[in-house]
Design a protein around this motif. Structure first.
Motif, PDB file in Angstrom:
ATOM      1  N   UNK A   1      -3.567 -38.295 -33.543  1.00 35.01           N
ATOM      2  CA  UNK A   1      -4.080 -37.006 -33.849  1.00 35.01           C
ATOM      3  C   UNK A   1      -4.237 -36.729 -35.238  1.00 35.01           C
ATOM      4  N   UNK A   2      -5.314 -36.524 -35.716  1.00 36.68           N
ATOM      5  CA  UNK A   2      -5.831 -35.983 -37.259  1.00 36.68           C
ATOM      6  C   UNK A   2      -4.835 -34.821 -37.770  1.00 36.68           C
ATOM      7  N   UNK A   3      -4.227 -34.869 -38.802  1.00 40.35           N
ATOM      8  CA  UNK A   3      -3.386 -33.992 -39.587  1.00 40.35           C
ATOM      9  C   UNK A   3      -4.148 -33.443 -40.668  1.00 40.35           C
ATOM     10  N   UNK A   4      -4.351 -32.245 -41.072  1.00 40.60           N
ATOM     11  CA  UNK A   4      -5.176 -31.549 -42.133  1.00 40.60           C
ATOM     12  C   UNK A   4      -4.315 -30.986 -43.218  1.00 40.60           C
ATOM     13  N   UNK A   5      -4.760 -30.955 -44.518  1.00 45.06           N
ATOM     14  CA  UNK A   5      -4.286 -29.951 -45.242  1.00 45.06           C
ATOM     15  C   UNK A   5      -4.410 -28.601 -45.168  1.00 45.06           C
ATOM     16  N   UNK A   6      -5.440 -28.253 -44.579  1.00 43.06           N
ATOM     17  CA  UNK A   6      -5.915 -26.907 -44.318  1.00 43.06           C
ATOM     18  C   UNK A   6      -6.282 -26.692 -43.054  1.00 43.06           C
ATOM     19  N   UNK A   7      -6.516 -25.596 -42.638  1.00 41.95           N
ATOM     20  CA  UNK A   7      -7.084 -25.355 -41.071  1.00 41.95           C
ATOM     21  C   UNK A   7      -8.473 -25.373 -41.146  1.00 41.95           C
ATOM     22  N   UNK A   8      -9.091 -26.812 -41.481  1.00 45.44           N
ATOM     23  CA  UNK A   8     -10.476 -26.750 -41.589  1.00 45.44           C
ATOM     24  C   UNK A   8     -10.849 -28.271 -41.508  1.00 45.44           C
ATOM     25  N   UNK A   9     -11.650 -28.658 -40.478  1.00 44.45           N
ATOM     26  CA  UNK A   9     -11.810 -30.049 -40.451  1.00 44.45           C
ATOM     27  C   UNK A   9     -12.569 -30.874 -41.645  1.00 44.45           C
ATOM     28  N   UNK A  10     -13.015 -29.730 -42.501  1.00 44.34           N
ATOM     29  CA  UNK A  10     -13.430 -30.334 -43.699  1.00 44.34           C
ATOM     30  C   UNK A  10     -12.630 -30.392 -44.903  1.00 44.34           C
ATOM     31  N   UNK A  11     -11.086 -30.153 -44.598  1.00 47.39           N
ATOM     32  CA  UNK A  11     -10.402 -30.387 -45.608  1.00 47.39           C
ATOM     33  C   UNK A  11      -9.813 -31.738 -45.888  1.00 47.39           C
ATOM     34  N   UNK A  12      -9.183 -31.813 -46.736  1.00 51.43           N
ATOM     35  CA  UNK A  12      -8.516 -33.617 -47.086  1.00 51.43           C
ATOM     36  C   UNK A  12      -7.727 -33.496 -45.924  1.00 51.43           C
ATOM     37  N   UNK A  13      -7.710 -34.903 -45.350  1.00 50.68           N
ATOM     38  CA  UNK A  13      -6.810 -35.188 -44.030  1.00 50.68           C
ATOM     39  C   UNK A  13      -5.614 -35.619 -44.730  1.00 50.68           C
ATOM     40  N   UNK A  14      -4.400 -35.178 -44.166  1.00 49.25           N
ATOM     41  CA  UNK A  14      -3.229 -35.423 -44.686  1.00 49.25           C
ATOM     42  C   UNK A  14      -2.740 -36.913 -44.039  1.00 49.25           C
ATOM     43  N   UNK A  15      -2.992 -36.951 -42.902  1.00 46.66           N
ATOM     44  CA  UNK A  15      -2.662 -38.399 -42.007  1.00 46.66           C
ATOM     45  C   UNK A  15      -3.051 -38.021 -40.886  1.00 46.66           C
TER      46      UNK A  15
ATOM     47  N   UNK B   1     -12.592 -19.008 -38.726  1.00 41.98           N
ATOM     48  CA  UNK B   1     -14.021 -18.085 -38.595  1.00 41.98           C
ATOM     49  C   UNK B   1     -14.488 -18.425 -37.162  1.00 41.98           C
ATOM     50  N   UNK B   2     -14.478 -19.641 -36.683  1.00 39.97           N
ATOM     51  CA  UNK B   2     -15.108 -20.251 -35.523  1.00 39.97           C
ATOM     52  C   UNK B   2     -14.230 -19.758 -34.319  1.00 39.97           C
ATOM     53  N   UNK B   3     -13.419 -18.962 -34.413  1.00 39.56           N
ATOM     54  CA  UNK B   3     -12.192 -18.658 -33.283  1.00 39.56           C
ATOM     55  C   UNK B   3     -11.573 -19.972 -32.703  1.00 39.56           C
ATOM     56  N   UNK B   4     -11.338 -20.935 -33.499  1.00 41.15           N
ATOM     57  CA  UNK B   4     -10.866 -22.336 -33.307  1.00 41.15           C
ATOM     58  C   UNK B   4      -9.200 -22.046 -33.742  1.00 41.15           C
TER      59      UNK B   4
END
Length: 415
Positions: A117-131, A148-151
Motif C-alpha cells: 500500500x503506497x504511503x504519501x507525504x500529503x493527501x494527494x497522489x501527486x505528492x512525494x511518496x513516503x514509502x 477536493x475530489x471527495x476522496x
C-alpha cells in the motif's frame, strides 16, 4: 539482519510501546534521513516481519541501538531499519517544521492493508511518496479527510512522521472475529445433538479451519486480543480468535488434532467444577467433560481460561443463574474458578459468561476478581475501544457454507 532483530525482540516485553522502549534504553530519539529506499521490519503478532519500506530522502525519528539497526515508532510497537540506510539530516532547517502536529491522538480506528500500500507525504497522489505498508497489516489512524475530489484519506504516523494513505488503497478495520464453538462430533455418531446450534461436525470444523489456513489467517490468543482492544499491539489484518466453551471431551478428541495439524492456537473456556479426575470412556450420546490429563494434553494448542466454577446452570425459568446471584456470590465463584484452573494456567485473565448471560453485577465482579476481559454471545466483531467485559463473538454453524463463513470472518461491515 532479521535474525538480529528477532534476538533483540526477545529481550523486550511483548507488545511494549515505543515510548517505554525509548526510556528503557535511555536514548533520545534523533532525526535521520534515508539515503536510499530501505526495508523496515516490526513485530506483528508473535512474528517479526517485513512491514514495508521507506523511500530515499525521508526523515524519521529513530533511536540508536548497539546493533546495526535503528528503532522507531511503528503503529503500537517498534519498527527496525538498517543503520546503513540512514544519515544525519543535512542543513540547518528545523526538521519539525515539516512534520505537522505530532501530538494528535489516535482515533481508535485502524486501516487494513490487503496488498502493498503506497504511503504519501500529503493527501494527494501527486505528492512525494513516503514509502509503502506491506500486505496484511492493521495500522492505527490519526484522522481522516476528504480531498477536493471527495476522496477519503487516512492520516497515520510512522517514526514520528505524519503520512497519508488513500482509502482506494486500504480499508477501514471492521474488527476481529472471535469464533465460538462448543461440541464436535462425527456425523455418523451424532444422533442426539444434530439439531443443536452448539454442536458442529468434525467435517465442517475441519473444512472451516482449512479455509482459514488457505486464506492466510493467523489465530490470536486472548492476550493478543486484549492488546488490540486496548490499542497496545500490532496485529495482522487476517486474524481470528478461536474459542471453545465448556471444556467438553470432544475438544480433545476432535478439535485439538485439527488445530494442531494447522499450527493454530485457540482458547478453551473451562467450567472448573466439571473437570474429571480421570478420562471417561468415549460416549458420543453424552456430554462428557475433559479430565485433568486431557486438559494438560491439549495445552500446546489451547490456552485455558474461565467459564466459571458452579455458575454454569439455569434456573427454573431457563435463565442463567448468574443473573440472580449476589455480587459476593459471583465474585466468590469467579475467584474459585481462577484458583481451580491455575494448575493449567497461572494467568487466568479471561472469562466467558455462562450462556452469554451478564448484568452490571457480573461485570463488576469480573473486574474485581482480576479478569482483564470477558466474552459474551452477542453477535459481532471485536473493535478497539470496546468495553473489555462485553466482547462480541460469532457462531459458524455446521450447516454454514464456506461462502457464509467468508462473509462473517472477512473484513466486511457487519449488519
Amino acid at each position: 539482519m532479521l535474525i538480529r532483530v528477532v534476538f533483540s525482540l526477545l529481550l523486550l516485553l511483548s507488545g511494549s510501546a515505543s515510548a517505554s522502549l525509548l526510556s528503557q534504553q535511555g536514548q533520545p530519539a534523533r532525526y535521520m534521513q534515508t539515503t536510499e529506499d530501505a526495508i523496515i521490519w516490526a513485530q506483528v503478532g508473535n512474528d517479526v516481519v517485513t512491514v514495508g519500506n521507506v523511500r530515499a530522502g525521508q526523515i524519521l525519528a529513530v533511536v540508536p541501538t548497539r546493533a546495526d539497526y535503528y528503532e522507531f515508532n511503528f503503529g503500537f510497537g517498534t519498527g527496525f531499519i538498517d543503520k546503513g540506510h540512514l544519515e544525519p539530516v543535512q542543513g540547518k532547517q528545523r526538521v519539525e517544521d515539516n512534520l505537522g502536529d505530532l501530538n494528535k491522538p489516535l482515533s481508535n480506528q485502524n486501516l487494513i492493508t490487503w496488498r502493498d500500500t503506497p504511503v504519501y507525504n500529503a493527501p494527494d497522489v501527486g505528492s512525494a511518496p513516503f514509502g509503502t505498508l506491506a500486505d496484511n497489516l492493521r495500522y492505527p489512524i490519526i484522522g481522516k479527510l476528504k480531498d477536493r475530489l471527495n476522496q477519503t484519506w487516512y492520516q497515520i504516523r510512522i517514526g514520528n512522521r505524519l503520512a497519508w494513505v488513500s482509502s482506494l488503497d486500504a480499508q477501514p478495520d471492521n474488527g476481529i472475529p472471535v469464533l465460538t464453538y462448543h461440541h464436535i462430533l462425527r456425523d455418523e455418531e451424532n444422533t442426539r445433538f444434530r439439531h443443536t446450534s452448539t454442536t458442529t461436525s468434525v467435517r465442517a470444523f475441519s473444512n472451516q479451519m482449512t479455509w482459514l489456513r488457505d486464506q492466510g489467517y493467523t489465530t490470536l490468543s486472548m492476550y493478543q486480543l486484549e492488546g488490540y482492544v486496548r490499542n497496545k499491539m500490532n496485529l495482522p489484518a487476517r486474524a481470528v480468535v478461536i474459542t471453545f466453551d465448556d471444556g467438553l471431551k470432544s475438544v480433545n478428541r476432535y478439535a485439538w488434532p485439527v488445530l494442531r495439524a494447522y499450527g493454530f492456537k485457540a482458547t478453551a473456556f473451562i467450567i472448573s467444577s466439571r473437570i474429571k479426575r480421570h478420562p471417561q470412556k468415549w460416549e458420543p450420546k453424552s456430554l462428557q467433560f475433559m479430565s485433568v490429563s486431557e486438559l494438560k494434553e491439549i495445552q500446546d494448542v489451547f490456552d485455558v481460561q474461565s467459564h466459571t466454577h458452579f455458575l454454569h446452570r439455569v434456573d427454573a425459568y431457563h435463565r442463567p443463574i448468574l443473573l440472580s446471584r449476589s455480587y459476593h456470590n459471583i465474585l466468590f465463584d469467579f475467584a474459585r474458578s481462577r484458583r481451580g484452573l491455575s494448575q493449567f494456567n497461572p494467568h487466568v485473565l479471561y472469562l466467558s459468561y455462562p450462556f452469554g448471560g451478564y448484568n452490571a453485577t457480573a461485570i463488576q465482579a469480573a473486574n474485581d476478581a482480576g479478569f482483564h476481559m470477558a466474552v459474551t454471545t452477542v453477535t459481532g466483531k471485536v473493535k478497539p475501544g470496546d468495553n473489555p467485559f462485553l466482547l462480541k463473538r460469532l457462531y459458524i454453524l455446521r450447516t454454514d457454507s464456506l461462502e457464509a463463513m467468508s462473509r462473517l470472518v472477512s473484513n466486511q461491515p457487519q449488519g
